[in-house]
Design an enzyme around this catalytic site. Structure first.
Site, PDB file in Angstrom:
ATOM      1  N   ASP A  69      -4.557  -7.243   5.842  1.00  0.00           N
ATOM      2  CA  ASP A  69      -5.829  -6.569   5.563  1.00  0.00           C
ATOM      3  C   ASP A  69      -6.912  -7.627   5.331  1.00  0.00           C
ATOM      4  OD1 ASP A  69      -7.671  -4.660   4.985  1.00  0.00           O
ATOM      5  OD2 ASP A  69      -6.735  -3.951   3.142  1.00  0.00           O
ATOM      6  N   ASP A  83      -2.033 -18.007   1.703  1.00  0.00           N
ATOM      7  CA  ASP A  83      -3.261 -18.591   1.128  1.00  0.00           C
ATOM      8  C   ASP A  83      -3.714 -19.789   1.957  1.00  0.00           C
ATOM      9  OD1 ASP A  83      -0.897 -19.791   0.280  1.00  0.00           O
ATOM     10  OD2 ASP A  83      -1.686 -20.405  -1.668  1.00  0.00           O
ATOM     11  N   TYR A 143       0.814  -1.221   0.000  1.00  0.00           N
ATOM     12  CA  TYR A 143       0.000   0.000   0.000  1.00  0.00           C
ATOM     13  C   TYR A 143       0.849   1.274   0.000  1.00  0.00           C
ATOM     14  CZ  TYR A 143      -3.878  -3.145   1.133  1.00  0.00           C
ATOM     15  OH  TYR A 143      -4.808  -4.157   1.115  1.00  0.00           O
ATOM     16  N   LYS A 186       4.105 -15.144   1.457  1.00  0.00           N
ATOM     17  CA  LYS A 186       4.130 -16.021   0.281  1.00  0.00           C
ATOM     18  C   LYS A 186       5.588 -16.177  -0.131  1.00  0.00           C
ATOM     19  CE  LYS A 186       1.034 -17.008  -2.305  1.00  0.00           C
ATOM     20  NZ  LYS A 186       0.445 -18.354  -2.544  1.00  0.00           N
ATOM     21  N   ASP A 231      -9.812  -9.259   8.256  1.00  0.00           N
ATOM     22  CA  ASP A 231     -11.253  -9.150   8.002  1.00  0.00           C
ATOM     23  C   ASP A 231     -11.896 -10.527   8.019  1.00  0.00           C
ATOM     24  OD1 ASP A 231     -11.158  -6.450   7.822  1.00  0.00           O
ATOM     25  OD2 ASP A 231     -12.177  -6.323   5.883  1.00  0.00           O
TER      26      ASP A 231
END
Ligand code: NAD
Length: 368
Positions: A249, A225, A142, A192, A253
């Site tokens: 992020d 993942d 970001y 990852k 959530d």
């Protein structure tokens, strides 16, 4: 020792309503537990725009830098939707996070037993769940440069850069390990590393920090993942999850929804230690300003009250008082007290924001 200081920024929509209930808890601590805070209040978001023409006045920023902890309600609302990007209410919150350099975002996902049926997952999968996601908040995809939309070979190309320095990874890893020590002493780091160089570096640095300073904490690594899959398959296997800004992020959530209502979810954003040893800190509920219910006494103040409990634990080393507040919220829920967001059956009567706050105070008093 000087009295610890708090800056309350109620903000917009339901922000002032829920922060009024936090103030009640602060007063209760002063009268019943002789724990006092020097409390000041100021505006942020749309409320600051209305008064100052900016979503965060420089004086407010300076106050936030000077206090021991900031407690924020929520910002935003339809009234401000058409404002220029740079003066939108959310920019006030972003400025606070950026200038205070709040690099570690703590998002607990705790499922109170009385609300286990609220989750979209089975009761036994989430009941008793208590995990903490530590998300890096000030770097990564970001913020990395270059970023933008460019022209290349006669077509547009959108670019964001997933960039982490060693020191950025190291400082958030330290926060995660220190937190794990105060909990169940287990940390799972997610990235990852299989397909991203920055993920590989993340894994290396986390391993080095662990070896050098925290080898008493149980460390595991997981590809993000798989982490997402495990979070919905068997979330109780985790204690602390450490991850970067982008994956954090999404994973936070995802974890939040294991627990039911937005009105129950607290958060903390922590930075480097100040001179007095306390970290720079901002505590806020995960939810927004909820314009659809603002001003109607329908908001659930629990997320804000639980955020204040996090402040007691992480800024003021008052874990016992934090646990007392968490237990009070839990017992109120167990007694069937519900704000409208927590209603399950038709015919149930909700309590108002203020009645919920009073019920929590009553439970606190009973705990003495
Ligand atoms: P929201 O979190 O404000 O509301 C989503 C839904 O959850 C609404 O139906 C709302 O009524 C309900 N809800 C939220 N908090 C609740 C509570 N404490 N008690 C009961 N019900 C609750 O998200 P949104 O509707 O997407 O955004 C509304 C505004 O808030 C927007 O302007 C957005 O930019 C802003 N926002 C601010 C923050 C923040 O201040 N950190 C975070 C998210 C959104």
């Amino acid at each position: 020792m000087s009295i610890p200081s708090l800056l309350i920024l109620p903000g917009d929509g339901i922000g002032p309503e829920v922060m009024a209930e936090v103030r009640k808890v602060i007063s209760w601590l002063s009268t019943e537990r002789s724990i006092s805070f020097e409390v000041s209040e100021d505006s942020v978001g749309g409320a600051a725009y209305d008064t100052h023409g900016v979503p965060l006045h420089d004086d407010t920023m300076a106050k936030a830098q000077a206090v021991d902890a900031v407690l924020l309600g929520a910002v935003g609302g339809p009234k401000y939707d058409n404002l220029d990007f740079n003066i939108k209410p959310e920019r006030g919150l972003l400025r606070l996070r950026k200038e205070m350099d709040l690099f570690a975002n703590l998002r607990p996902a705790q499922c109170f037993d009385a609300l286990a049926d609220f989750s979209s997952l089975k009761h036994n999968v989430v009941s008793g769940l208590d995990i903490m996601i530590v998300r890096e908040l000030t770097s990564g995809s970001y913020f990395g440069e270059p970023r933008g939309i460019f022209k290349e070979n006669n077509e547009r190309v959108g670019i964001n850069t997933h960039r982490y320095t060693e020191s950025e990874i190291e400082r958030v890893a330290r926060s995660g390990f220190e937190l794990a020590r105060k909990r169940d002493n287990r940390l799972c780091s997610m990235e990852k590393a299989n397909v991203m160089e920055a993920g590989g570096l993340w894994r290396e640095v986390v391993t080095e920090v662990h070896k050098a300073h925290f080898d008493d904490v149980e460390l595991s690594h997981m590809y993000a993942d798989n982490g997402a899959m495990q979070l919905v398959r068997a979330p109780k296997q985790f204690d602390v999850i450490l991850t970067d800004n982008l994956f954090g992020d999404i994973l936070s959530d995802c974890a939040a929804m294991l627990t039911g209502s937005l009105g129950m979810l607290p958060s903390a954003s922590l930075g480097s230690p100040m001179e007095n040893g306390r970290p720079k800190a901002l505590y806020e509920p995960v939810h927004g300003s909820a314009p659809d219910i603002a001003g109607q006494g329908k908001a659930n103040p629990s997320a804000s009250i639980l955020s204040f409990a996090m402040a007691l634990r992480y800024s003021f080393d008052m874990g016992n008082e934090a646990s007392r507040i968490e237990s009070a919220v839990e017992s109120v829920l167990a007694d069937g007290v519900r704000t409208s967001d927590l209603l399950q059956a038709k015919g149930e009567k909700p309590v108002t924001t203020s009645e919920m706050g009073d019920a929590i105070l009553e439970a606190l008093t009973k705990s003495l």
